[in-house]
Design a protein around this motif. Structure first.
Motif, short mmCIF file in Angstrom:
data_model
loop_
_atom_site.label_atom_id
_atom_site.label_comp_id
_atom_site.label_asym_id
_atom_site.label_seq_id
_atom_site.Cartn_x
_atom_site.Cartn_y
_atom_site.Cartn_z
N LEU A 1 -6.90 -49.18 -65.07
CA LEU A 1 -8.02 -50.07 -65.39
C LEU A 1 -9.07 -50.02 -64.29
O LEU A 1 -10.28 -50.06 -64.57
N SER A 2 -8.61 -49.94 -63.03
CA SER A 2 -9.54 -49.85 -61.91
C SER A 2 -10.36 -48.56 -61.98
O SER A 2 -11.58 -48.58 -61.75
N LEU A 3 -9.70 -47.46 -62.32
CA LEU A 3 -10.41 -46.18 -62.43
C LEU A 3 -11.35 -46.16 -63.64
O LEU A 3 -12.46 -45.60 -63.57
N ILE A 4 -10.90 -46.76 -64.74
CA ILE A 4 -11.75 -46.81 -65.94
C ILE A 4 -13.05 -47.54 -65.65
O ILE A 4 -14.13 -47.15 -66.12
N SER A 5 -12.96 -48.60 -64.87
CA SER A 5 -14.17 -49.36 -64.53
C SER A 5 -15.12 -48.56 -63.64
O SER A 5 -16.29 -48.93 -63.49
N ARG A 6 -14.62 -47.46 -63.06
CA ARG A 6 -15.45 -46.63 -62.18
C ARG A 6 -15.74 -45.25 -62.79
O ARG A 6 -16.22 -44.36 -62.10
N ARG A 7 -15.44 -45.11 -64.07
CA ARG A 7 -15.68 -43.81 -64.73
C ARG A 7 -17.15 -43.41 -64.65
O ARG A 7 -17.48 -42.24 -64.38
N ASN A 8 -18.03 -44.37 -64.90
CA ASN A 8 -19.47 -44.07 -64.87
C ASN A 8 -19.90 -43.61 -63.47
O ASN A 8 -20.67 -42.65 -63.33
N GLU A 9 -19.39 -44.30 -62.47
CA GLU A 9 -19.70 -43.95 -61.08
C GLU A 9 -19.19 -42.55 -60.75
O GLU A 9 -19.90 -41.73 -60.15
N ILE A 10 -17.94 -42.26 -61.16
CA ILE A 10 -17.35 -40.94 -60.92
C ILE A 10 -18.12 -39.86 -61.67
O ILE A 10 -18.41 -38.78 -61.15
N GLY A 11 -18.44 -40.15 -62.95
CA GLY A 11 -19.19 -39.19 -63.76
C GLY A 11 -20.56 -38.90 -63.19
O GLY A 11 -21.04 -37.75 -63.22
N THR A 12 -21.21 -39.93 -62.64
CA THR A 12 -22.54 -39.73 -62.05
C THR A 12 -22.47 -38.83 -60.82
O THR A 12 -23.29 -37.92 -60.65
N LEU A 13 -21.48 -39.07 -59.97
CA LEU A 13 -21.31 -38.22 -58.78
C LEU A 13 -21.01 -36.78 -59.19
O LEU A 13 -21.51 -35.82 -58.59
N TYR A 14 -20.19 -36.65 -60.23
CA TYR A 14 -19.81 -35.33 -60.74
C TYR A 14 -21.03 -34.60 -61.28
O TYR A 14 -21.25 -33.40 -61.01
N SER A 15 -21.86 -35.32 -62.04
CA SER A 15 -23.04 -34.69 -62.65
C SER A 15 -24.11 -34.35 -61.62
O SER A 15 -24.96 -33.49 -61.86
N CYS A 16 -24.09 -35.05 -60.47
CA CYS A 16 -25.08 -34.79 -59.42
C CYS A 16 -24.69 -33.59 -58.56
O CYS A 16 -25.38 -33.27 -57.58
N GLY A 17 -23.58 -32.97 -58.89
CA GLY A 17 -23.20 -31.75 -58.19
C GLY A 17 -22.09 -31.90 -57.18
O GLY A 17 -21.71 -30.93 -56.51
N MET A 18 -21.55 -33.12 -57.05
CA MET A 18 -20.43 -33.29 -56.10
C MET A 18 -19.20 -32.58 -56.64
O MET A 18 -18.85 -32.71 -57.81
N ASP A 19 -18.55 -31.82 -55.79
CA ASP A 19 -17.37 -31.06 -56.17
C ASP A 19 -16.21 -31.97 -56.53
O ASP A 19 -16.06 -33.06 -55.99
N LYS A 20 -15.37 -31.53 -57.49
CA LYS A 20 -14.23 -32.32 -57.91
C LYS A 20 -13.30 -32.65 -56.73
O LYS A 20 -12.81 -33.79 -56.61
N GLU A 21 -13.05 -31.67 -55.89
CA GLU A 21 -12.17 -31.89 -54.75
C GLU A 21 -12.75 -32.92 -53.79
O GLU A 21 -12.02 -33.74 -53.21
N GLU A 22 -14.08 -32.90 -53.65
CA GLU A 22 -14.74 -33.87 -52.77
C GLU A 22 -14.63 -35.28 -53.34
O GLU A 22 -14.39 -36.24 -52.61
N ILE A 23 -14.82 -35.38 -54.68
CA ILE A 23 -14.67 -36.68 -55.33
C ILE A 23 -13.24 -37.18 -55.21
O ILE A 23 -12.99 -38.34 -54.90
N TYR A 24 -12.31 -36.27 -55.44
CA TYR A 24 -10.89 -36.60 -55.36
C TYR A 24 -10.54 -37.10 -53.96
O TYR A 24 -9.85 -38.12 -53.79
N SER A 25 -11.03 -36.41 -52.92
CA SER A 25 -10.76 -36.80 -51.55
C SER A 25 -11.41 -38.14 -51.21
O SER A 25 -10.79 -39.00 -50.56
N LYS A 26 -12.64 -38.33 -51.67
CA LYS A 26 -13.38 -39.57 -51.40
C LYS A 26 -12.66 -40.79 -51.96
O LYS A 26 -12.45 -41.79 -51.25
#
Length: 203
Positions: A96-121
């Protein structure tokens, strides 16, 4: 300390306090006979509205051991309940916590942030939250021990600290937080398998 019953009774009659404690030294071999003698003397003069307790050091130690054993079972019961609640509710609450941040994660992903970087962050952020949770757990434990020491005649804070299960506490915390990290890592990896547009659209 009152060395004889006459002095004790005089003080009792004159001052009329609510509670008395009489500590006597005796040879180990005479303990039971002295205890029986004191008990019979008190019983012959005690009033109907008065209470008394005659204990040897061995009796006090046995009572303390019983209290400590009871405390162990209480702690074990609480630990089992916490573990079950963590396993059953951890997965859903973390998701539920991650679902509430899907938009935030998707935005970072679409802005070019690497998956591994997002995962680490996000893993780093979750680890910090887990450490904060551990600090709170320690504070709550200390408060509970303090409350027990206040309301228990046999267990003071020094005794509780000396008998505290430090190794078990740390091991239990490691198991709980490791399970939480595994659940979070698995859920975050599964979320990052989706295209960025799907993560943004889901909100």
């Amino acid at each position: 300390m009152y060395t004889d019953f006459d002095t004790f009774n005089k003080f009792k009659d004159n001052k009329n306090p609510i509670y008395y404690e009489l500590n006597l030294n005796s040879k180990d071999k005479d303990l039971e006979s002295v205890k029986d003698y004191i008990t019979s003397k008190i019983e012959s003069s005690v009033s109907f509205d008065e209470e008394y307790s005659v204990k040897t050091l061995e009796d006090s130690n046995k009572a303390r051991t019983t209290d400590i054993e009871s405390l162990k079972y209480i702690v074990l019961g609480i630990a089992i309940v916490i573990f079950i609640l963590n396993v059953t509710n951890g997965y859903s609450s973390i998701n539920l916590s991650l679902i509430s941040r899907r938009n935030e994660i998707g935005t970072l992903y679409s802005c070019g942030m690497d998956k591994e970087e997002i995962y680490s962050k996000y893993n780093r952020q979750f680890l910090i939250e887990e450490l904060k949770s551990f600090a709170i757990a320690i504070m709550v434990t200390v408060v509970v021990m303090l409350v027990i020491s206040i309301f228990s005649f046999q267990l003071d804070m020094k005794i509780l600290l000396s008998y505290f299960f430090y190794k078990e506490f740390i091991l239990f915390a490691i198991v709980i937080y490791t399970i939480n990290m595994i659940i979070y890592n698995y859920s975050l990896k599964r979320m990052l398998e989706n295209p960025a547009i799907d993560l943004i659209r889901s909100i």
